[in-house]
Design a protein around this motif. Structure first.
Motif, PDB file in Angstrom:
ATOM      1  N   LEU A 105       0.831  -1.193   0.000  1.00 45.19           N
ATOM      2  CA  LEU A 105       0.000   0.000   0.000  1.00 45.19           C
ATOM      3  C   LEU A 105       0.876   1.258   0.000  1.00 45.19           C
ATOM      4  N   TYR A 106       0.301   2.360  -0.459  1.00 47.82           N
ATOM      5  CA  TYR A 106       1.005   3.643  -0.454  1.00 47.82           C
ATOM      6  C   TYR A 106       0.742   4.340   0.871  1.00 47.82           C
ATOM      7  N   GLY A 107       1.773   4.461   1.683  1.00 50.33           N
ATOM      8  CA  GLY A 107       1.619   4.942   3.046  1.00 50.33           C
ATOM      9  C   GLY A 107       1.083   6.341   3.175  1.00 50.33           C
ATOM     10  N   ARG A 108       1.397   7.230   2.239  1.00 48.18           N
ATOM     11  CA  ARG A 108       0.985   8.627   2.349  1.00 48.18           C
ATOM     12  C   ARG A 108      -0.421   8.867   1.806  1.00 48.18           C
ATOM     13  N   LEU A 109      -1.012   7.847   1.196  1.00 46.55           N
ATOM     14  CA  LEU A 109      -2.399   7.934   0.758  1.00 46.55           C
ATOM     15  C   LEU A 109      -3.314   7.385   1.848  1.00 46.55           C
ATOM     16  N   THR A 110      -4.559   7.812   1.846  1.00 45.55           N
ATOM     17  CA  THR A 110      -5.528   7.256   2.785  1.00 45.55           C
ATOM     18  C   THR A 110      -5.926   5.851   2.339  1.00 45.55           C
ATOM     19  N   HIS A 144     -14.525   3.279   9.473  1.00 41.25           N
ATOM     20  CA  HIS A 144     -14.095   4.441  10.247  1.00 41.25           C
ATOM     21  C   HIS A 144     -12.622   4.791  10.035  1.00 41.25           C
ATOM     22  N   TYR A 145     -11.934   4.017   9.196  1.00 42.29           N
ATOM     23  CA  TYR A 145     -10.506   4.243   8.975  1.00 42.29           C
ATOM     24  C   TYR A 145     -10.202   4.621   7.524  1.00 42.29           C
ATOM     25  N   VAL A 150      -2.571   5.457   5.389  1.00 38.70           N
ATOM     26  CA  VAL A 150      -2.223   4.061   5.653  1.00 38.70           C
ATOM     27  C   VAL A 150      -1.034   3.956   6.594  1.00 38.70           C
ATOM     28  N   GLU A 151      -0.085   4.872   6.498  1.00 42.26           N
ATOM     29  CA  GLU A 151       1.109   4.805   7.351  1.00 42.26           C
ATOM     30  C   GLU A 151       0.768   4.959   8.836  1.00 42.26           C
ATOM     31  N   HIS A 152      -0.433   5.449   9.135  1.00 42.56           N
ATOM     32  CA  HIS A 152      -0.845   5.628  10.526  1.00 42.56           C
ATOM     33  C   HIS A 152      -1.761   4.513  11.017  1.00 42.56           C
ATOM     34  N   LEU A 153      -2.016   3.524  10.178  1.00 50.11           N
ATOM     35  CA  LEU A 153      -2.893   2.417  10.558  1.00 50.11           C
ATOM     36  C   LEU A 153      -2.092   1.271  11.171  1.00 50.11           C
ATOM     37  N   SER A 154      -2.752   0.471  11.986  1.00 50.58           N
ATOM     38  CA  SER A 154      -2.120  -0.708  12.577  1.00 50.58           C
ATOM     39  C   SER A 154      -1.865  -1.755  11.503  1.00 50.58           C
ATOM     40  N   THR A 155      -1.053  -2.748  11.836  1.00 51.23           N
ATOM     41  CA  THR A 155      -0.759  -3.827  10.893  1.00 51.23           C
ATOM     42  C   THR A 155      -2.025  -4.555  10.467  1.00 51.23           C
ATOM     43  N   GLY A 156      -2.887  -4.848  11.434  1.00 51.67           N
ATOM     44  CA  GLY A 156      -4.127  -5.543  11.120  1.00 51.67           C
ATOM     45  C   GLY A 156      -5.031  -4.733  10.218  1.00 51.67           C
TER      46      GLY A 156
END
Length: 266
Positions: A105-110, A144-145, A150-156
């Motif tokens: 995934l692209y971390g800087r994108l939502t 809700h996420y 993506v870079e701020h989301l948990s691994t799961g």
């Protein structure tokens, strides 16, 4: 639905790889090449789940990457109904959803931006994204996420976003490479329930795992890959019956022991 026949794949070893493997006894390495797959065959029908098992390094990921058209086999065939994956990889990509060991995934994108970017690559229209895609988001518990990077989301959560990305174009076949590895109990449960839902909707699902409880819960068929070839491929019931007490762990070890005995005899 999807039929895999006699796949082979060989990789040429560079000097460093040769040194790294020099202390290991691996019958698949000969004369500077590594025979990752020598004979892998299995099939999965519409509305079935196939559990792909095997030791680390057995060739599971190589086989799955060939299914996704990320790798081209040296020989053998992969067909999704009338589509030849090797000869028509672009057409095959429209029919396959693939989750690799890394999210990609692209971390800087939502999360939403990631999913919709890949959806549009598959030609998914805005109307679908505005309506039916919401069902996917709800089933995976990511509503809700969606507007978080993506870079701020948990691994799961990243894993669930990756699965949403893999199914956003309604593929006929869903291929998941160890989808629950490293996840907590709640994230794992949601993903397993989603696989069951895909099955009920008629999708053919192939997933590799080291967790036999997941196989017991979901699989209709089981394939075991060892030393680069199919050591077993049949129904879950037939796999259970390999052990006297129908224990999947003992069935798995039974297959590997038989395979080792065969290799030692040739």
């Amino acid at each position: 639905m999807i039929c895999v026949e006699n796949l082979t794949k060989t990789f040429t070893l560079n000097t460093r790889s040769k040194k790294d493997r020099s202390h290991k006894v691996d019958p698949r390495q000969h004369d500077g090449v590594f025979n990752a797959l020598t004979d892998v065959s299995f099939h999965c029908e519409r509305g079935e789940v196939l559990g792909l098992l095997g030791p680390n390094g057995a060739g599971k990921t190589t086989a799955l990457r060939i299914l996704s058209s990320a790798l081209k086999p040296d020989s053998g065939a992969v067909r999704i109904n009338e589509v030849d994956v090797v000869r028509s990889p672009l057409l095959a990509k429209q029919k396959i959803g693939f989750l690799s060991g890394k999210t990609g995934l692209y971390g800087r994108l939502t999360a939403r931006e990631n999913i919709e970017f890949f959806a549009r690559l598959h030609g998914v229209n805005d109307e679908y994204l505005a309506t039916e895609a919401e069902t996917i988001y709800r089933n995976l518990g990511i509503v809700h996420y969606l507007d978080r990077r993506v870079e701020h989301l948990s691994t799961g959560m990243q894993q669930k976003v990756s699965i949403a990305r893999a199914v956003i174009h309604k593929p006929d076949v869903l291929v998941l490479d160890e989808p629950t590895t490293g996840l907590d109990i709640m994230a794992t449960e949601i993903i397993l329930e989603f696989i069951q839902l895909m099955k009920e909707q008629g999708t053919a699902v192939i997933f590799s795992t080291h967790h036999l409880d997941e196989v017991a819960m979901l699989a209709d068929r089981v394939t075991v890959i060892d030393q680069g070839k199919s050591a077993f491929s049949d129904s879950l019931q037939a796999f259970r019956e390999l052990s006297a007490d129908r224990d999947l762990r003992r069935s798995f070890m039974h297959v590997l022991n038989l395979e080792k005995a065969y290799v030692a005899s040739i």
